[in-house]
Design a protein around this motif. Structure first.
Motif, PDB file in Angstrom:
ATOM      1  N   TYR A  56       3.552 -16.450   1.039  1.00 30.71           N
ATOM      2  CA  TYR A  56       3.359 -15.035   0.747  1.00 30.71           C
ATOM      3  C   TYR A  56       3.272 -14.802  -0.759  1.00 30.71           C
ATOM      4  CZ  TYR A  56       5.071 -15.313   5.485  1.00 30.71           C
ATOM      5  OH  TYR A  56       5.237 -15.684   6.794  1.00 30.71           O
ATOM      6  N   THR A  58       2.437 -12.954  -4.293  1.00 29.37           N
ATOM      7  CA  THR A  58       2.417 -11.575  -4.763  1.00 29.37           C
ATOM      8  C   THR A  58       1.049 -11.319  -5.391  1.00 29.37           C
ATOM      9  OG1 THR A  58       4.791 -11.584  -5.190  1.00 29.37           O
ATOM     10  CG2 THR A  58       3.480  -9.909  -6.320  1.00 29.37           C
ATOM     11  N   ASP A 116       0.172 -10.012   8.001  1.00 23.68           N
ATOM     12  CA  ASP A 116       1.032  -8.876   7.669  1.00 23.68           C
ATOM     13  C   ASP A 116       1.097  -8.715   6.155  1.00 23.68           C
ATOM     14  OD1 ASP A 116       1.677  -8.216  10.287  1.00 23.68           O
ATOM     15  OD2 ASP A 116       3.349  -9.632  10.341  1.00 23.68           O
ATOM     16  N   ASP A 118       1.967  -5.687   2.780  1.00 28.60           N
ATOM     17  CA  ASP A 118       2.500  -4.399   2.340  1.00 28.60           C
ATOM     18  C   ASP A 118       1.701  -3.929   1.145  1.00 28.60           C
ATOM     19  OD1 ASP A 118       4.556  -3.967   4.137  1.00 28.60           O
ATOM     20  OD2 ASP A 118       6.063  -4.988   2.910  1.00 28.60           O
ATOM     21  N   ILE A 120       2.205  -1.943  -1.985  1.00 31.62           N
ATOM     22  CA  ILE A 120       3.283  -1.401  -2.800  1.00 31.62           C
ATOM     23  C   ILE A 120       2.667  -0.551  -3.908  1.00 31.62           C
ATOM     24  CG2 ILE A 120       5.197  -1.974  -4.338  1.00 31.62           C
ATOM     25  CD1 ILE A 120       5.557  -4.558  -2.774  1.00 31.62           C
ATOM     26  N   GLN A 152      11.609  -7.877  -0.779  1.00 32.06           N
ATOM     27  CA  GLN A 152      11.786  -7.387   0.584  1.00 32.06           C
ATOM     28  C   GLN A 152      10.568  -7.690   1.438  1.00 32.06           C
ATOM     29  OE1 GLN A 152      14.622  -6.186   1.759  1.00 32.06           O
ATOM     30  NE2 GLN A 152      13.803  -5.886   3.817  1.00 32.06           N
ATOM     31  N   SER A 153       9.384  -7.490   0.873  1.00 32.82           N
ATOM     32  CA  SER A 153       8.160  -7.797   1.614  1.00 32.82           C
ATOM     33  C   SER A 153       8.097  -9.276   1.983  1.00 32.82           C
ATOM     34  CB  SER A 153       6.920  -7.433   0.783  1.00 32.82           C
ATOM     35  OG  SER A 153       6.807  -6.046   0.618  1.00 32.82           O
ATOM     36  N   GLU A 156      10.464 -10.276   4.652  1.00 34.98           N
ATOM     37  CA  GLU A 156       9.989  -9.827   5.964  1.00 34.98           C
ATOM     38  C   GLU A 156       8.657 -10.466   6.336  1.00 34.98           C
ATOM     39  OE1 GLU A 156      10.023  -5.579   5.644  1.00 34.98           O
ATOM     40  OE2 GLU A 156      12.218  -5.470   5.625  1.00 34.98           O
ATOM     41  N   ARG A 158       5.717 -10.684   4.742  1.00 36.25           N
ATOM     42  CA  ARG A 158       4.508  -9.913   4.478  1.00 36.25           C
ATOM     43  C   ARG A 158       4.066 -10.162   3.039  1.00 36.25           C
ATOM     44  NH1 ARG A 158       7.502  -5.812   7.327  1.00 36.25           N
ATOM     45  NH2 ARG A 158       8.030  -4.790   5.369  1.00 36.25           N
ATOM     46  N   PRO A 160       2.940  -8.983  -0.402  1.00 35.45           N
ATOM     47  CA  PRO A 160       2.928  -7.743  -1.180  1.00 35.45           C
ATOM     48  C   PRO A 160       1.654  -7.632  -2.012  1.00 35.45           C
ATOM     49  CG  PRO A 160       4.396  -9.355  -2.197  1.00 35.45           C
ATOM     50  CD  PRO A 160       3.856 -10.001  -0.964  1.00 35.45           C
TER      51      PRO A 160
END
Length: 285
Positions: A56, A58, A116, A118, A120, A152-153, A156, A158, A160
């Protein structure tokens, strides 16, 4: 998975690579790439591939061409200084709307491929700063990074995805939405924002995606490795100019701050750059 194995070259190395990517990567995407359907689709596919194997990164994106069009339509002038765009405070709503829209398109593309993610926004307070000139939303100082929404993303599972907009530290909530946006939103150069986030997260790799996919020499040939001192000389001589200047200076800053791998590459070579020591772009040393 097949695309990652192809990028690595040796399937036996894949498990070792995945085991050591607890702090994975920051990927900075130029807004011009997201203005191209082909490039945007390529990026979305690779992000979905990474998510599929439990990685994941960023993602920090710009929105330069899209903002240029919006500001022009609004009759606002936004000259660039050393490759960085100035932003009059009257353009706050355009800044908010356009960056959200550009990010949402990428988010929707990645989600459509089953990953998945997010989105932000600046309201989450990941990037905080103060204005030097209250008339210029891009004159930002005292940059601070709050990594909690990003963490947090990733926790979980996901990816970001965020624009390089921030929030003023010293502004409390205004009584109306328009007032809050005008008093709060900051337009931060995407290279600067992505670099600050990479340092705060302590990532293993930093990748900057650009249309050229590398730093080119005077003959237009890719430079595979570029030492910091040589890069600075190329800036001084004018060979490296415009928007490439902040990319290079921020890359050098990352090396100085201990980020192990910093590279400029193209969307087509993203996975190769992430999973090999010798990619197809330019590695800054």
């Amino acid at each position: 998975m097949k695309k990652i194995i192809e990028a690595v070259g040796d399937p036996s190395k894949l498990h070792e690579i995945l085991e050591n990517y607890d702090q994975f990567a920051v990927i900075k995407i130029g807004g011009g790439l997201l203005d191209s359907n082909d490039e945007s689709r390529s990026i979305a596919k690779d992000l979905a591939v990474l998510s599929d194997v439990g990685l994941y990164p960023t993602v920090v994106h710009g929105a330069g061409p899209q903002l240029d069009r919006a500001f022009t339509a609004a009759g606002l002038e936004t000259p660039k200084i050393d490759g960085k765009r100035t932003t009059p405070k009257e353009g706050a709503s355009e800044l908010d709307d356009v960056t959200k829209s550009v990010g949402a398109e990428l988010v929707d593309s990645v989600r459509a491929l089953g990953a998945d993610v997010d989105q932000i926004t600046w309201r989450s307070g990941v990037i905080l700063g103060e204005l030097v000139d209250p008339e210029d939303l891009a004159s930002v100082s005292s940059l601070e990074i709050n990594p909690e929404p990003i963490a947090q993303s990733i926790f979980e599972k996901r990816i970001p995805i965020m624009a390089s907009t921030g929030r003023q530290n010293s502004v409390s909530r205004a009584s109306d939405e328009a007032g809050f946006i005008e008093q709060s939103v900051l337009n931060i150069n995407a290279d600067t924002a992505a670099t600050a986030i990479a340092v705060e997260l302590g990532v293993n790799k930093y990748i900057s995606l650009t249309p050229t996919g590398a730093v080119l020499d005077s003959e237009g040939v890719r430079i595979s490795e570029l030492a910091a001192e040589d890069a600075l000389e190329m800036i001084d001589s004018g060979h490296i100019h415009s928007g490439m200047v902040p990319k290079i200076t921020e890359a050098i800053a990352l090396i100085d701050k201990g980020i192990g791998s910093v590279a400029i590459t193209s969307p087509n070579d993203l996975l190769t750059e992430l999973f090999t020591d010798a990619g197809r772009g330019t590695i800054i040393k």
